[in-house]
Design a protein around this motif. Structure first.
Motif, PDB file in Angstrom:
ATOM      1  N   LEU A 195       0.827  -1.199   0.000  1.00 26.17           N
ATOM      2  CA  LEU A 195       0.000   0.000   0.000  1.00 26.17           C
ATOM      3  C   LEU A 195       0.870   1.260   0.000  1.00 26.17           C
ATOM      4  O   LEU A 195       0.558   2.239  -0.667  1.00 26.17           O
ATOM      5  CB  LEU A 195      -0.939  -0.013   1.208  1.00 26.17           C
ATOM      6  N   THR A 196       1.969   1.212   0.742  1.00 29.42           N
ATOM      7  CA  THR A 196       2.917   2.326   0.749  1.00 29.42           C
ATOM      8  C   THR A 196       3.495   2.543  -0.642  1.00 29.42           C
ATOM      9  O   THR A 196       3.542   3.669  -1.155  1.00 29.42           O
ATOM     10  CB  THR A 196       4.067   2.057   1.743  1.00 29.42           C
ATOM     11  N   GLU A 197       3.930   1.454  -1.280  1.00 29.61           N
ATOM     12  CA  GLU A 197       4.541   1.550  -2.606  1.00 29.61           C
ATOM     13  C   GLU A 197       3.539   2.023  -3.658  1.00 29.61           C
ATOM     14  O   GLU A 197       3.911   2.737  -4.602  1.00 29.61           O
ATOM     15  CB  GLU A 197       5.114   0.185  -3.013  1.00 29.61           C
ATOM     16  N   GLY A 198       2.281   1.648  -3.508  1.00 32.27           N
ATOM     17  CA  GLY A 198       1.266   2.088  -4.451  1.00 32.27           C
ATOM     18  C   GLY A 198       1.091   3.597  -4.437  1.00 32.27           C
ATOM     19  O   GLY A 198       1.054   4.253  -5.486  1.00 32.27           O
ATOM     20  N   HIS A 199       0.990   4.173  -3.250  1.00 31.10           N
ATOM     21  CA  HIS A 199       0.863   5.630  -3.133  1.00 31.10           C
ATOM     22  C   HIS A 199       2.131   6.341  -3.596  1.00 31.10           C
ATOM     23  O   HIS A 199       2.054   7.379  -4.270  1.00 31.10           O
ATOM     24  CB  HIS A 199       0.559   6.008  -1.681  1.00 31.10           C
ATOM     25  N   LEU A 200       3.287   5.803  -3.263  1.00 31.70           N
ATOM     26  CA  LEU A 200       4.549   6.413  -3.684  1.00 31.70           C
ATOM     27  C   LEU A 200       4.672   6.405  -5.207  1.00 31.70           C
ATOM     28  O   LEU A 200       5.111   7.403  -5.813  1.00 31.70           O
ATOM     29  CB  LEU A 200       5.727   5.664  -3.055  1.00 31.70           C
ATOM     30  N   SER A 201       4.315   5.306  -5.826  1.00 30.53           N
ATOM     31  CA  SER A 201       4.353   5.215  -7.280  1.00 30.53           C
ATOM     32  C   SER A 201       3.460   6.267  -7.918  1.00 30.53           C
ATOM     33  O   SER A 201       3.830   6.900  -8.921  1.00 30.53           O
ATOM     34  CB  SER A 201       3.907   3.811  -7.719  1.00 30.53           C
ATOM     35  N   PHE A 202       2.297   6.479  -7.357  1.00 26.37           N
ATOM     36  CA  PHE A 202       1.365   7.488  -7.871  1.00 26.37           C
ATOM     37  C   PHE A 202       1.990   8.879  -7.802  1.00 26.37           C
ATOM     38  O   PHE A 202       1.984   9.631  -8.784  1.00 26.37           O
ATOM     39  CB  PHE A 202       0.072   7.447  -7.052  1.00 26.37           C
ATOM     40  N   LEU A 203       2.569   9.207  -6.669  1.00 24.71           N
ATOM     41  CA  LEU A 203       3.184  10.529  -6.482  1.00 24.71           C
ATOM     42  C   LEU A 203       4.363  10.737  -7.422  1.00 24.71           C
ATOM     43  O   LEU A 203       4.511  11.801  -8.032  1.00 24.71           O
ATOM     44  CB  LEU A 203       3.645  10.687  -5.026  1.00 24.71           C
ATOM     45  N   ASN A 204       5.216   9.731  -7.546  1.00 29.14           N
ATOM     46  CA  ASN A 204       6.415   9.870  -8.363  1.00 29.14           C
ATOM     47  C   ASN A 204       6.132   9.793  -9.860  1.00 29.14           C
ATOM     48  O   ASN A 204       6.869  10.358 -10.670  1.00 29.14           O
ATOM     49  CB  ASN A 204       7.445   8.804  -7.972  1.00 29.14           C
ATOM     50  N   SER A 205       5.091   9.091 -10.236  1.00 29.49           N
ATOM     51  CA  SER A 205       4.770   8.955 -11.659  1.00 29.49           C
ATOM     52  C   SER A 205       4.119  10.216 -12.218  1.00 29.49           C
ATOM     53  O   SER A 205       4.493  10.698 -13.296  1.00 29.49           O
ATOM     54  CB  SER A 205       3.845   7.757 -11.881  1.00 29.49           C
ATOM     55  N   TYR A 206       3.157  10.768 -11.503  1.00 37.41           N
ATOM     56  CA  TYR A 206       2.374  11.869 -12.041  1.00 37.41           C
ATOM     57  C   TYR A 206       2.913  13.254 -11.661  1.00 37.41           C
ATOM     58  O   TYR A 206       2.600  14.238 -12.324  1.00 37.41           O
ATOM     59  CB  TYR A 206       0.909  11.721 -11.625  1.00 37.41           C
ATOM     60  N   GLY A 207       3.698  13.334 -10.601  1.00 33.14           N
ATOM     61  CA  GLY A 207       4.430  14.553 -10.268  1.00 33.14           C
ATOM     62  C   GLY A 207       3.620  15.826 -10.338  1.00 33.14           C
ATOM     63  O   GLY A 207       2.604  15.992  -9.663  1.00 33.14           O
ATOM     64  N   ASN A 208       4.076  16.772 -11.194  1.00 35.50           N
ATOM     65  CA  ASN A 208       3.471  18.103 -11.261  1.00 35.50           C
ATOM     66  C   ASN A 208       2.009  18.093 -11.697  1.00 35.50           C
ATOM     67  O   ASN A 208       1.273  19.039 -11.407  1.00 35.50           O
ATOM     68  CB  ASN A 208       4.271  18.994 -12.211  1.00 35.50           C
ATOM     69  N   GLN A 209       1.574  17.038 -12.412  1.00 37.73           N
ATOM     70  CA  GLN A 209       0.163  16.962 -12.815  1.00 37.73           C
ATOM     71  C   GLN A 209      -0.766  17.015 -11.602  1.00 37.73           C
ATOM     72  O   GLN A 209      -1.899  17.492 -11.697  1.00 37.73           O
ATOM     73  CB  GLN A 209      -0.117  15.651 -13.562  1.00 37.73           C
ATOM     74  N   LYS A 256       7.606  16.862  -1.991  1.00 37.64           N
ATOM     75  CA  LYS A 256       8.392  16.575  -0.787  1.00 37.64           C
ATOM     76  C   LYS A 256       8.191  17.671   0.259  1.00 37.64           C
ATOM     77  O   LYS A 256       8.004  17.385   1.453  1.00 37.64           O
ATOM     78  CB  LYS A 256       9.872  16.471  -1.155  1.00 37.64           C
ATOM     79  N   PHE A 257       8.219  18.928  -0.172  1.00 38.44           N
ATOM     80  CA  PHE A 257       7.992  20.053   0.740  1.00 38.44           C
ATOM     81  C   PHE A 257       6.592  19.988   1.342  1.00 38.44           C
ATOM     82  O   PHE A 257       6.405  20.190   2.545  1.00 38.44           O
ATOM     83  CB  PHE A 257       8.192  21.381  -0.004  1.00 38.44           C
ATOM     84  N   LEU A 258       5.601  19.693   0.495  1.00 38.96           N
ATOM     85  CA  LEU A 258       4.229  19.562   0.985  1.00 38.96           C
ATOM     86  C   LEU A 258       4.122  18.409   1.975  1.00 38.96           C
ATOM     87  O   LEU A 258       3.372  18.480   2.954  1.00 38.96           O
ATOM     88  CB  LEU A 258       3.284  19.336  -0.198  1.00 38.96           C
ATOM     89  N   GLY A 259       4.922  17.369   1.755  1.00 41.86           N
ATOM     90  CA  GLY A 259       4.922  16.231   2.669  1.00 41.86           C
ATOM     91  C   GLY A 259       5.406  16.603   4.057  1.00 41.86           C
ATOM     92  O   GLY A 259       4.902  16.086   5.066  1.00 41.86           O
ATOM     93  N   ILE A 287      10.472  10.476  -2.224  1.00 41.76           N
ATOM     94  CA  ILE A 287       9.619  11.336  -3.048  1.00 41.76           C
ATOM     95  C   ILE A 287      10.504  12.127  -4.001  1.00 41.76           C
ATOM     96  O   ILE A 287      11.395  12.866  -3.580  1.00 41.76           O
ATOM     97  CB  ILE A 287       8.788  12.293  -2.171  1.00 41.76           C
ATOM     98  N   LYS A 288      10.257  11.992  -5.307  1.00 39.27           N
ATOM     99  CA  LYS A 288      11.134  12.619  -6.311  1.00 39.27           C
ATOM    100  C   LYS A 288      10.867  14.108  -6.507  1.00 39.27           C
ATOM    101  O   LYS A 288      11.791  14.890  -6.645  1.00 39.27           O
ATOM    102  CB  LYS A 288      10.966  11.897  -7.653  1.00 39.27           C
ATOM    103  N   ASN A 289       9.611  14.500  -6.543  1.00 37.13           N
ATOM    104  CA  ASN A 289       9.256  15.888  -6.825  1.00 37.13           C
ATOM    105  C   ASN A 289       9.526  16.768  -5.603  1.00 37.13           C
ATOM    106  O   ASN A 289       8.964  16.529  -4.524  1.00 37.13           O
ATOM    107  CB  ASN A 289       7.781  15.967  -7.218  1.00 37.13           C
TER     108      ASN A 289
END
Length: 304
Positions: A234-248, A287-290, A281-283
């Motif tokens: 579940l952690t990896e699923g959310h991380l993948s979403f954040l890192n894949s879509y980034g600025n979108q 990361k700052f928002l996190g 977190i790549k973006n």
């Protein structure tokens, strides 16, 4: 060569596999084979499959039993085995309309530039034939899963057919060994990546699966969401979403916050160090928002 390979990962589903078998027997489209990947079942699944084979159906049945690796890695192994132009991942506890394969093969073969596409997705319905969730807008469209979910706000489980050469291209050379022995892993860690890079899906408003929810299934993620065996995935699923879509994601603040807090909450619950949560977190803006939202995630995970 057959046109479609049906991949069915299964674990202790001897009681429900006959339902899938009956659905395949009654398909109007006949040009397919069935691969059953037994993920270390301890019930009589092998005997059930042997009985299927003895009935000598019009389609070939390939049965392969391995150690328990969970659905994600089992499906990947199945995809690597595929030699047909198209494949489908058919669950071991659902049923399918008689024209499901016919409708999906008809739609996918209409796509001329298949290198730019990875799948055709239809609709699921419940046991009474009622559509699960929403139909697609504009009587169907070509685009991304992200658009489907967040621009058009389509909800509900969907199901479809994949273009083999595109899917195998997308997983080729990638190392998925980090998921070995980690329990449940969502398929989204693969599709978030290709979807965000512009590999298209065609969405069609045709019912191609009967979704039969089992509230008593003790192994389902919905029933074991907060257990240790699911937290990593579940952690990896959310991380993948954040890192894949980034600025979108900044155009969809609710999706951004829901996935960011979800990522942090499951990461904390699984015992990850706070420093490692941010480094993954790549973006930089996410990361700052996190950092800002971390206190809310800490409170939330303590309440669960």
């Amino acid at each position: 060569m057959k046109k479609i390979t049906i991949i069915t990962p299964t674990y202790n589903r001897a009681k429900t596999l006959p339902k899938v078998f009956e659905s395949l027997l009654h398909q109007s489209f006949k040009d397919f084979l069935w691969i059953i990947l037994d993920d270390g079942s301890t019930d009589n699944t092998s005997t059930v499959v042997e009985n299927f084979q003895l009935l000598n159906p019009f389609f070939e049945i390939i049965y392969k039993k391995d150690k328990n690796r969970h659905k994600f890695l089992t499906v990947l192994e199945g995809v690597k085995m595929v030699k047909t132009p198209y494949f489908m991942v058919v669950d071991s506890d659902d049923a399918y309309p008689e024209d499901a394969l016919e409708n999906l093969i008809s739609e996918v073969e209409k796509i001329e530039n298949q290198d730019d596409y990875i799948s055709v997705m239809g609709l699921s319905a419940d046991e009474n034939g009622k559509i699960v969730g929403d139909k697609y807008p504009n009587n169907g469209f070509d685009g991304s899963i992200f658009e489907m979910r967040y621009k058009y706000k389509v909800r509900g489980d969907k199901f479809g057919i994949f273009i083999t050469k595109t899917y195998q291209r997308e997983i080729s050379g990638k190392d998925f060994s980090q998921y070995e022995g980690k329990g449940y892993i969502p398929q989204s860690v693969i599709f978030n990546d290709y979807d965000a890079r512009g590999i298209k899906t065609r969405f069609v408003n045709k019912i191609v699966r009967f979704y039969l929810k089992d509230d008593d299934d003790e192994a389902s993620v919905s029933n074991t969401r907060w257990s240790g065996k699911n937290l990593f995935g579940l952690t990896e699923g959310h991380l993948s979403f954040l890192n894949s879509y980034g600025n979108q994601l900044f155009f969809y603040p609710k999706a951004l916050l829901r996935n960011l807090i979800g990522y942090q909450t499951y990461a904390l619950k699984s015992g990850r160090k706070i420093s490692s949560i941010f480094t993954k977190i790549k973006n930089p803006w996410i990361k700052f928002l996190g950092i800002i939202t971390l206190p809310f995630s800490i409170i939330y995970q303590k309440l669960k």
